[in-house]
Design a protein around this motif. Structure first.
Motif, PDB file in Angstrom:
ATOM      1  N   PHE B 260      67.338  51.336   7.440  1.00 59.35           N
ATOM      2  CA  PHE B 260      66.362  51.616   7.421  1.00 59.35           C
ATOM      3  C   PHE B 260      66.003  53.365   7.698  1.00 59.35           C
ATOM      4  O   PHE B 260      64.935  53.838   7.137  1.00 59.35           O
ATOM      5  CB  PHE B 260      65.450  50.828   8.504  1.00 59.35           C
ATOM      6  N   ILE B 261      66.943  53.826   8.324  1.00 61.11           N
ATOM      7  CA  ILE B 261      67.135  55.198   8.545  1.00 61.11           C
ATOM      8  C   ILE B 261      66.989  55.806   7.103  1.00 61.11           C
ATOM      9  O   ILE B 261      66.167  56.923   7.036  1.00 61.11           O
ATOM     10  CB  ILE B 261      68.187  55.885   9.551  1.00 61.11           C
ATOM     11  N   GLY B 262      67.896  55.461   6.383  1.00 56.41           N
ATOM     12  CA  GLY B 262      68.165  55.824   5.105  1.00 56.41           C
ATOM     13  C   GLY B 262      66.704  55.635   4.434  1.00 56.41           C
ATOM     14  O   GLY B 262      66.298  56.583   3.549  1.00 56.41           O
ATOM     15  N   ALA B 263      66.087  54.635   4.510  1.00 61.99           N
ATOM     16  CA  ALA B 263      64.608  54.140   3.694  1.00 61.99           C
ATOM     17  C   ALA B 263      63.813  55.342   4.147  1.00 61.99           C
ATOM     18  O   ALA B 263      62.911  55.602   3.489  1.00 61.99           O
ATOM     19  CB  ALA B 263      64.403  52.678   3.905  1.00 61.99           C
ATOM     20  N   THR B 264      63.620  55.661   5.578  1.00 60.85           N
ATOM     21  CA  THR B 264      62.563  56.445   6.077  1.00 60.85           C
ATOM     22  C   THR B 264      62.625  57.872   5.236  1.00 60.85           C
ATOM     23  O   THR B 264      61.781  58.585   5.254  1.00 60.85           O
ATOM     24  CB  THR B 264      62.710  56.652   7.579  1.00 60.85           C
ATOM     25  N   GLY B 265      63.976  57.885   5.123  1.00 61.33           N
ATOM     26  CA  GLY B 265      64.273  59.505   4.423  1.00 61.33           C
ATOM     27  C   GLY B 265      63.798  59.489   3.146  1.00 61.33           C
ATOM     28  O   GLY B 265      63.074  60.486   2.766  1.00 61.33           O
ATOM     29  N   LYS B 266      64.235  58.723   2.240  1.00 58.11           N
ATOM     30  CA  LYS B 266      63.914  58.336   0.806  1.00 58.11           C
ATOM     31  C   LYS B 266      62.485  58.304   0.591  1.00 58.11           C
ATOM     32  O   LYS B 266      61.811  58.784  -0.220  1.00 58.11           O
ATOM     33  CB  LYS B 266      64.688  57.502   0.206  1.00 58.11           C
ATOM     34  N   SER B 267      61.742  57.202   1.355  1.00 61.89           N
ATOM     35  CA  SER B 267      60.445  56.746   1.130  1.00 61.89           C
ATOM     36  C   SER B 267      59.479  57.580   2.206  1.00 61.89           C
ATOM     37  O   SER B 267      58.385  56.983   2.296  1.00 61.89           O
ATOM     38  CB  SER B 267      60.383  55.315   1.384  1.00 61.89           C
ATOM     39  N   ALA B 268      59.939  58.708   2.808  1.00 63.47           N
ATOM     40  CA  ALA B 268      59.062  59.475   3.396  1.00 63.47           C
ATOM     41  C   ALA B 268      58.121  58.641   4.619  1.00 63.47           C
ATOM     42  O   ALA B 268      57.051  58.597   4.395  1.00 63.47           O
ATOM     43  CB  ALA B 268      58.216  60.257   2.619  1.00 63.47           C
ATOM     44  N   GLN B 269      59.060  58.066   5.428  1.00 63.41           N
ATOM     45  CA  GLN B 269      58.131  57.510   6.508  1.00 63.41           C
ATOM     46  C   GLN B 269      58.396  58.113   7.859  1.00 63.41           C
ATOM     47  O   GLN B 269      59.375  58.887   8.015  1.00 63.41           O
ATOM     48  CB  GLN B 269      58.769  55.839   6.773  1.00 63.41           C
ATOM     49  N   ILE B 270      57.642  57.892   8.705  1.00 65.18           N
ATOM     50  CA  ILE B 270      57.904  58.603  10.071  1.00 65.18           C
ATOM     51  C   ILE B 270      59.229  58.097  10.446  1.00 65.18           C
ATOM     52  O   ILE B 270      59.702  56.966  10.406  1.00 65.18           O
ATOM     53  CB  ILE B 270      56.801  57.932  11.106  1.00 65.18           C
ATOM     54  N   PRO B 271      59.891  59.182  11.107  1.00 63.08           N
ATOM     55  CA  PRO B 271      59.850  60.425  11.274  1.00 63.08           C
ATOM     56  C   PRO B 271      60.262  61.357  10.220  1.00 63.08           C
ATOM     57  O   PRO B 271      60.213  62.597  10.280  1.00 63.08           O
ATOM     58  CB  PRO B 271      60.570  60.727  12.448  1.00 63.08           C
ATOM     59  N   LEU B 272      60.782  60.890   8.944  1.00 62.46           N
ATOM     60  CA  LEU B 272      61.461  61.733   7.941  1.00 62.46           C
ATOM     61  C   LEU B 272      60.295  61.868   7.099  1.00 62.46           C
ATOM     62  O   LEU B 272      60.988  62.261   5.742  1.00 62.46           O
ATOM     63  CB  LEU B 272      62.569  61.082   7.555  1.00 62.46           C
ATOM     64  N   TYR B 273      59.241  61.861   7.075  1.00 60.01           N
ATOM     65  CA  TYR B 273      58.175  62.108   6.077  1.00 60.01           C
ATOM     66  C   TYR B 273      57.831  63.469   5.533  1.00 60.01           C
ATOM     67  O   TYR B 273      57.181  63.720   4.642  1.00 60.01           O
ATOM     68  CB  TYR B 273      56.775  61.404   6.381  1.00 60.01           C
ATOM     69  N   TYR B 599      50.841  69.153  13.645  1.00 57.93           N
ATOM     70  CA  TYR B 599      51.854  70.224  13.991  1.00 57.93           C
ATOM     71  C   TYR B 599      53.344  69.715  14.066  1.00 57.93           C
ATOM     72  O   TYR B 599      54.310  70.313  14.645  1.00 57.93           O
ATOM     73  CB  TYR B 599      51.564  70.914  15.397  1.00 57.93           C
ATOM     74  N   VAL B 600      53.542  68.823  13.304  1.00 60.13           N
ATOM     75  CA  VAL B 600      54.947  68.092  13.151  1.00 60.13           C
ATOM     76  C   VAL B 600      55.921  68.861  12.551  1.00 60.13           C
ATOM     77  O   VAL B 600      56.909  69.144  13.268  1.00 60.13           O
ATOM     78  CB  VAL B 600      54.946  66.594  12.456  1.00 60.13           C
ATOM     79  N   ASP B 601      55.665  69.451  11.692  1.00 58.27           N
ATOM     80  CA  ASP B 601      56.617  70.715  11.001  1.00 58.27           C
ATOM     81  C   ASP B 601      56.981  71.647  11.986  1.00 58.27           C
ATOM     82  O   ASP B 601      58.112  71.831  12.019  1.00 58.27           O
ATOM     83  CB  ASP B 601      55.861  71.257   9.721  1.00 58.27           C
ATOM     84  N   GLU B 602      55.863  72.295  12.563  1.00 56.13           N
ATOM     85  CA  GLU B 602      56.099  73.326  13.768  1.00 56.13           C
ATOM     86  C   GLU B 602      56.906  72.764  14.791  1.00 56.13           C
ATOM     87  O   GLU B 602      57.938  73.454  15.412  1.00 56.13           O
ATOM     88  CB  GLU B 602      54.730  73.913  14.294  1.00 56.13           C
ATOM     89  N   ILE B 603      56.767  71.346  15.280  1.00 57.78           N
ATOM     90  CA  ILE B 603      57.396  70.762  16.418  1.00 57.78           C
ATOM     91  C   ILE B 603      58.823  70.587  15.995  1.00 57.78           C
ATOM     92  O   ILE B 603      59.953  71.142  16.590  1.00 57.78           O
ATOM     93  CB  ILE B 603      56.823  69.345  16.963  1.00 57.78           C
ATOM     94  N   TYR B 604      59.214  70.270  14.809  1.00 53.88           N
ATOM     95  CA  TYR B 604      60.505  70.118  14.303  1.00 53.88           C
ATOM     96  C   TYR B 604      61.247  71.299  14.215  1.00 53.88           C
ATOM     97  O   TYR B 604      62.324  71.528  14.708  1.00 53.88           O
ATOM     98  CB  TYR B 604      60.685  69.419  13.027  1.00 53.88           C
ATOM     99  N   ASP B 605      60.437  72.417  13.851  1.00 57.25           N
ATOM    100  CA  ASP B 605      60.990  73.782  13.876  1.00 57.25           C
ATOM    101  C   ASP B 605      61.578  74.360  14.925  1.00 57.25           C
ATOM    102  O   ASP B 605      62.690  74.709  15.048  1.00 57.25           O
ATOM    103  CB  ASP B 605      60.029  74.534  12.923  1.00 57.25           C
ATOM    104  N   ILE B 606      60.821  74.293  15.798  1.00 53.34           N
ATOM    105  CA  ILE B 606      60.924  74.803  17.234  1.00 53.34           C
ATOM    106  C   ILE B 606      61.917  74.239  18.057  1.00 53.34           C
ATOM    107  O   ILE B 606      62.982  74.497  18.626  1.00 53.34           O
ATOM    108  CB  ILE B 606      59.464  75.060  18.147  1.00 53.34           C
ATOM    109  N   PHE B 607      61.722  72.647  18.046  1.00 51.65           N
ATOM    110  CA  PHE B 607      62.696  72.213  18.798  1.00 51.65           C
ATOM    111  C   PHE B 607      63.939  71.525  18.063  1.00 51.65           C
ATOM    112  O   PHE B 607      64.775  71.132  18.738  1.00 51.65           O
ATOM    113  CB  PHE B 607      61.743  70.798  19.221  1.00 51.65           C
ATOM    114  N   ILE B 608      63.900  71.497  16.712  1.00 51.83           N
ATOM    115  CA  ILE B 608      65.185  71.061  16.157  1.00 51.83           C
ATOM    116  C   ILE B 608      65.985  72.186  15.385  1.00 51.83           C
ATOM    117  O   ILE B 608      67.043  72.623  15.844  1.00 51.83           O
ATOM    118  CB  ILE B 608      64.790  69.880  15.407  1.00 51.83           C
TER     119      ILE B 608
END
Lengths: 100, 675, 526
Positions: B260-273, B599-608
């Motif tokens: 399912f981690i793979g699926a969230t990446g490919k199918s743009a689900q939280i948290p990898l959307y 602000y999800v992009d910003e959060i990912y950017d700053i914290f990861i």
């Protein structure tokens, strides 16, 4: 037969004079001569002990040393002349090019 | 129908591959010299819509080959599926082994294709919708200089997608899985001179790779548990391995969650959307094909394919359902505030994909795949329609600079309006049947929950709202176009409008193969997929004992919610157009948060992202260069330093040497005398 | 005629080892001022060498684990040292990799090397003697000779034809590897005397060493010595710092050979010597080695990500890739080891190609700093396509060679250690980050640096030497069976040998014995 101690004493004195000459003098020629004196001091000891023990090996060794000394003197003097021609000095304190 | 056609199944992926090779050769030998000549003439203008050029002959060839190979693949797919349908339901499985791919010790994964009801649906969607989009592309991209390169990528994508859905084991699926990711990267970054485009492509690839990391680990666990990666063998072994305790619920949960981690990446689900909205930097037909109709649904396909595994783990089912529902509502809210026409559609896609996962999570795999199919029709249509709008407006994507386009673009408007009705869930259109099926199962299935239904229904209302907002802002009201843009507004050529019309027909009629029995229809779609979802059938049919009235009532409820959404959109964007601004000003914090995508992009950017980059710089400068190399160089300089001290002994003065010689002799003699 | 063919077949490996030496002697006779002739001659020699190595693949019997094409003759009989060479499924593809890459490396020097061409080519050929010899030698003494022989030409290649800090890098490279190999020499001598104690005869033959039992305590120290020597060469974290320096300062062809072949000598050494000779110690040390391998994977990738110099980036990526190889080998199962061997070849092909690509850019612009570039796709589309394919191969995209190797490695490692594999698999993500980021900064965007505007696309010679690499990338990616089939028997036998010897050595020891007790007689409980 005479005790060798006198000869050995003479030998030691000659050797000592040689050592002092080698260590203390700066002229390479003198140093070379001092080395010869050291060698001769050793020769005296060889012959004295050889004759005391009645063993000719001591004399043989003395001859061996004389031969080597002759060769050494020849080569050494040749080198000295070469150095003198190059540097115009044979003062060993000025010939320290082997220094780091 | 000749069943021998199945032996030519390999042609389905092979034809697009042929297109890659032919177009690649054209790109290399015909297009490259032209591009180089142009670059040499110092033309730094190479942007999206460059000037018109006299089309060289090779472009016509490319415009023919590109769609033709996909069309041919569609024909072969159709014939193959018909051959498959001619068989008895339990016999509808055809495996074609092409060659042994990887074999090492006990591991074996052949390059093999598998046609069964599920992959049938997928290849028809991929080649069918794909063909229409290829045709559309030939028109849409006609001004592009790197025309052949575009079709190389697009054909390669079709090839990879077909491998993904046709593979007969997880490893072959993974090949297609990463292959479509690559094509997505290449196509998003098609206009590579634009920084935002190449950034978006990179982001898509990397985020997908994070998902693939889960997928590949899931495969390892699967292999060491089952000893095979082959679908048929894995699913056949489940009862045996469960019985002898090798396959515990924990392992099943681990495998399926990793998948399912793979699926969230490919199918743009939280948290990898996060990559999907940015992916709109690519050409619009690409957004339609890859980021709406096909690639992003791969995750749903994978979960559906593995339904037997997922059903072993209630935890995984719950996670899938909750993530799906959360994504559906989360991204729908973002969709409300976006002004870029493609971004609205992108968030809508994320949201609809959430629905599909919600369906899978409640055990309604058929409904998930049904929605996958109808979504492919209407969302592809919406994207292509938006492409037509953008094309007409010379590249403008901001809806605030549109309006009143209805009269200029009648075909585009009509078709897009049909698609909007479909996605909003208006009864009778395709989206209604699939969406309603999902909502009903979310409520009634053994894995379902009324809360899931409520979230889904609310998201449906929001969907109707933002879609009609899009329609009203784009096609109705007064024109807000820039004057120079307005002058050139034109309806698109036939190569673009014909695909729109065909997709509009599908958006309407596509749902009629799955009309629920409560409405007096017959769900042919469910029947067709039944062999694949045999395991899940029992769970999903927990619905059977619910009263008909309840089902009808919920259906009416969700339609009512959708109508409310439409009504609200009408009120805010047709009747009282000054209201939205006021509302936004009334709740500035909330509005900004939603407008900025929480602000999800910003959060990912700053914290990861920043953390990793800064950490890496530290590793390099401080740890690698200073510490490790410091030790290495330290040893070297220690040796060197000691040598430096020691060499001072070498004075070069013979007298010193003679003296130390003497000293040494005295010490040795003294030692022996003293003993 | 058949007589000649028979003789040649019987002595094929000898011919392979010494043909480049004969070529080097031939080069000595050529005029030193005709650079073109010298390059052509060297290219010819390496090409003939490659053609000569082809029968190795065609006539290789993949069904047996035994050494094939064996040539065996007494060399220093008084000490039991023999000239004993042979090839099996483990070394086959490494030999082929060497002979395959040498002509390519030489072709890449046609424009790059202009001074002292004669010496350069002679060193390259001598290098090939050493590399081929290392992979073919079965006698430990012979192996050691070839191992050291490789150092000398590479030292000069970096030190004379390198860039700015070449002397520093050359010495660092030399001392690092040499320190390791001295340890190995000590262990070889110890092994030699141990063999005498056990059997009463002196021998340095590896196959005989395989047959004897080595006491567990001795295994530890010998494994440590061998492992350290090989770990320097691989290089494994934390012994890797010579690699970026050596790569950055080496000439392009030197980097290609250094990355593609020299590093493999280390991993090959583990597989051929350290693991089968000392199985108990090797298996016990697995957590340490695999742990360092995984640290190397992630660390190399992270550090690669923030490099400003393209060549240094590729060098650090090598640390990461070689970490994968080590992880695979120390999985001690067929999947892991076959993946490891395949990954050695893959890394040779992909990273070799990457160094060639960096070299191509460097030749045109005389800089390797990433920030100097941007937008090259526009003026060099073919170069962009090739670069993209190689990048994808390096990040292990399915369909390219990198995937098959990494997949098998991780599959094998997952069985040995799940936790380590999870961390290692994250290296796959990071690989995408650093490679695509570099690709983006170099190839995408607009041309901002005017100096880049007049860069040219690939020329015919560059296409000629990159094309074979691209073919290999797809061949291994799409049909790896060609390669895996030939190594199957040897790898299975190696895995079985390690396991049986380990069981035998531990048969008289209590199960679950703490390692401190096993190796140092230190019982923490008392």
């Amino acid at each position: 037969m005479m005790e060798p101690s006198a000869y050995l004493l003479l030998s030691g004195i000659l050797f000592g004079i040689g050592v002092v000459g080698v260590v203390a003098r700066k002229n390479a020629l003198i140093i070379l001569m001092s080395v010869e004196i050291m060698l001769n001091g050793v020769n005296v000891a060889f012959i004295a002990v050889g004759s005391h023990l009645g063993d000719p090996t001591g004399s043989v060794f003395a001859f061996m040393v004389m031969t080597v000394a002759a060769a050494e003197a020849a080569v050494g003097l040749a080198i000295l002349i070469a150095i003198y021609r190059l540097k115009e000095t044979i003062d060993i304190t000025e010939l320290s090019v082997l220094k780091w | 129908m000749v069943s021998g056609i199945l032996d030519f199944l390999w042609l389905v992926p092979a034809l697009p591959l042929l297109g890659v090779i032919l177009n690649g050769a054209i790109a290399l030998f015909s297009e490259r010299p032209l591009l180089l000549a142009e670059a040499a003439h110092g033309g730094s203008h190479g942007d999206a819509h460059g000037g018109h050029h006299a089309a060289p002959a090779y472009r016509k060839l490319v415009a023919f080959i590109g769609p033709a190979v996909v069309g041919a693949a569609f024909v072969v797919s159709l014939l193959s599926v018909m051959a498959l349908a001619a068989r008895a339901p339990h016999d509808r499985l055809f495996v074609q082994v092409l060659f042994p791919w990887i074999q090492a010790g006990g591991f074996s994964a052949p390059a093999a294709l598998q046609l069964d009801p599920l992959s049938s649906v997928m290849i028809l969607v991929v080649t069918g919708v794909g063909f229409l989009i290829h045709v559309y592309s030939a028109g849409y991209m006609s001004h592009e200089k790197a025309f052949a390169r575009y079709f190389v990528y697009l054909n390669l994508f079709t090839f990879a997608m077909l491998i993904l859905v046709l593979g007969s084991n997880y490893l072959v699926m993974f090949v297609g899985w990463e292959g479509v990711g690559l094509c997505s990267y290449l196509l998003i970054g098609y206009w590579y001179e634009k920084k935002s485009a190449s950034d978006a492509g990179k982001k898509a690839f990397i985020v997908n790779r994070i998902g693939d990391f889960g997928f590949i680990l899931g495969m390892f666990l699967l292999f060491w548990t089952f000893g095979t990666l082959d679908y048929t063998q894995v699913f056949a072994k489940i009862p045996l391995l469960s019985a002898n305790g090798i396959l515990t619920t924990e392992i099943a949960t681990a495998i399926t969650l990793l998948f399912f981690i793979g699926a969230t990446g490919k199918s743009a689900q939280i948290p990898l959307y996060v990559w999907l909205p940015d992916a709109m930097e690519g050409p619009t037909p690409v957004s339609a094909l890859i980021h709406a109709a096909t690639m992003v649904t791969a995750g749903v396909y994978m979960v559906a394919r593995s339904n037997a595994l997922y059903l072993l783990s209630p935890v995984s089912m719950a996670v899938v359902a909750v993530v799906g529902a959360a994504t559906a509502i989360f991204s729908a809210t973002i969709g409300i505030t976006q002004n870029d026409i493609k971004r609205v559609l992108a968030y809508s896609t994320v949201s609809q994909l959430g629905y599909m996962f919600l369906a899978c999570g409640v055990g309604a795999f058929t409904a998930g795949i049904f929605h996958l199919m109808t979504h492919a029709f209407f969302k592809a249509l919406l994207f292509l329609g938006s492409g037509s709008v953008i094309h007409a407006l010379s590249g403008e994507q901001d809806m605030r600079k549109m309006g009143s386009l209805k009269k200029h673009l009648p075909i585009t408007f009509t078709t897009m309006f049909v698609a909007t009705l479909a996605i909003a869930g208006i009864p009778g259109l395709s989206g209604f049947f699939s969406k309603d099926e999902i909502l009903w199962k979310a409520f009634s299935s053994g894995h379902g929950h009324p809360a899931l239904w409520a979230v889904g229904a609310l998201a449906a209302g929001i969907t109707a709202f933002y879609m009609f907002r899009l329609i009203f802002m784009t096609f109705f009201g007064a024109s807000r176009m820039e004057p120079h843009v307005e002058k050139h507004v034109h309806e698109s050529p036939f190569s673009m409008t014909v695909p729109l019309m065909l997709l509009a027909v599908l958006s309407v009629a596509g749902g009629w193969i799955g009309i629920p029995e409560v409405l007096g229809g017959h769900n042919y779609f469910e029947e067709w997929l039944a062999p694949v979802f045999a395991h899940g059938a029992a769970a999903a049919h927990g619905a059977a004992h619910h009263p008909v009235a309840l089902e009808m009532g919920l259906m009416a409820g969700s339609v009512a919610v959708a109508l409310c959404g439409i009504g609200l959109a009408y009120y805010l964007y047709r009747a009282r157009t000054e209201k939205p601004k006021k509302i936004a000003e009334a709740v500035p914090g909330l509005y900004d948060a939603v407008y900025n995508k929480y602000y999800v992009d910003e959060i990912y950017d700053i914290f990861i992202v920043r953390r990793i980059v800064d950490g890496s710089v530290w590793l390099w400068r401080a740890f690698d260069a200073a510490f490790i190399d410091g030790i290495v160089n330290g040893v070297a300089s220690l040796v060197r330093g000691s040598g430096d001290r020691l060499r001072r002994v070498q004075t070069g003065v013979v007298g010193n040497y003679a003296f130390s010689l003497l000293l040494g002799a005295v010490i040795i003699v003294g030692y022996f005398l003293a003993r | 005629m058949t007589g000649i063919v028979d003789t040649l077949t019987a002595n094929l490996l000898t011919a392979l080892i010494f043909l480049p030496l004969a070529g080097a002697l031939l080069l000595v006779l050529l005029p030193r001022d005709d650079g073109r002739l010298l390059k052509n001659a060297a290219f010819g020699v390496t090409l003939v060498e490659f053609l000569l190595s082809l029968p190795l693949v065609f006539d290789f019997n993949g069904a047996t684990a035994a050494m094939q094409f064996v040539v065996r003759a007494p060399w220093i009989p008084a000490y039991g040292i023999e000239y004993h060479v042979g090839v099996d499924g483990i070394s086959l593809w490494l030999v082929m990799l060497t002979t395959f890459l040498m002509p390519i490396a030489i072709l890449s020097t046609y424009d790059a090397v202009q001074k002292h061409v004669k010496e350069f080519m002679i060193f390259m050929l001598v290098l090939e003697v050493g590399m081929v010899g290392v992979f073919l030698a079965i006698d430990l003494f012979l192996f050691y000779i070839f191992w050291e022989l490789v150092l000398i030409p590479m030292y000069f290649l970096i030190g004379v034809w390198g860039s700015e800090r070449r002397i520093y890098s050359a010495i660092k490279f030399f001392l690092y590897t040499f320190a390791g190999s001295v340890l190995m020499l000590v262990a070889i001598i110890a092994l030699y005397f141990h063999h005498y104690q056990v059997t009463g005869t002196y021998s340095t033959d590896l196959l005989r060493m395989y047959a004897i039992d080595i006491p567990v305590k001795l295994q530890f120290w010998m494994f440590a010595a061998f492992a350290l020597a090989f770990a320097f060469k691989v290089p494994m974290f934390p012994f890797h710092t010579w690699l970026p320096d050596a790569h950055v300062d080496a000439p392009t062809s030197g980097s290609v050979i250094l990355a593609a072949v020299l590093l493999k000598m280390g991993t090959y050494g583990f597989l051929r010597f350290a693991m089968p000779l000392f199985p108990v110690a090797a298996v016990d040390m697995m957590p340490v080695i695999s742990g360092l391998a995984v640290v190397g994977i992630i660390y190399g990738a992270l550090v690669a990500m923030v490099q400003k110099d393209m060549k240094k980036l590729v060098a650090y990526s090598s640390v990461s890739h070689l970490g994968f190889v080590m992880l695979g080998l120390f999985a001690f199962n067929i999947q892991g080891i076959e993946g490891g061997i395949l990954q050695m070849v893959n890394h040779g092909v992909s990273t070799g190609a990457l160094f060639l690509i960096v070299g191509i850019v460097y030749e045109r612009r005389h800089t390797r700093l990433i920030e100097e570039f941007g937008g090259l796709s526009k003026i060099a589309p073919l170069f962009a396509a090739v670069f993209m394919i190689v990048t994808l191969s390096s990040i292990g995209l399915p369909g390219t060679n990198g995937f098959v190797g990494e997949f098998l490695i991780l599959l094998g490692a997952f069985k040995s250690s799940r936790v380590l594999t999870v961390f290692a698999a994250s290296g796959v993500i990071l690989a995408a980050v650093y490679m695509l980021w570099m690709f983006q900064r170099v190839m995408f965007g607009k041309i901002t640096n005017e100096e880049n505007r007049h860069m040219t696309d690939l020329n015919g010679r560059e296409i000629a030497y990159l094309l074979p690499l691209l073919v290999m990338i797809f061949w291994i990616g799409v049909y790896p069976q060609t390669f895996l089939r030939k190594m199957d028997a040897s790898v299975s036998a190696a895995v079985a040998r390690i396991e049986t010897k380990r069981q035998a050595a531990l048969s008289d020891r209590p199960a679950g014995e703490p390692l401190l007790v096993r190796y140092f007689d230190i019982d923490a409980g008392k």
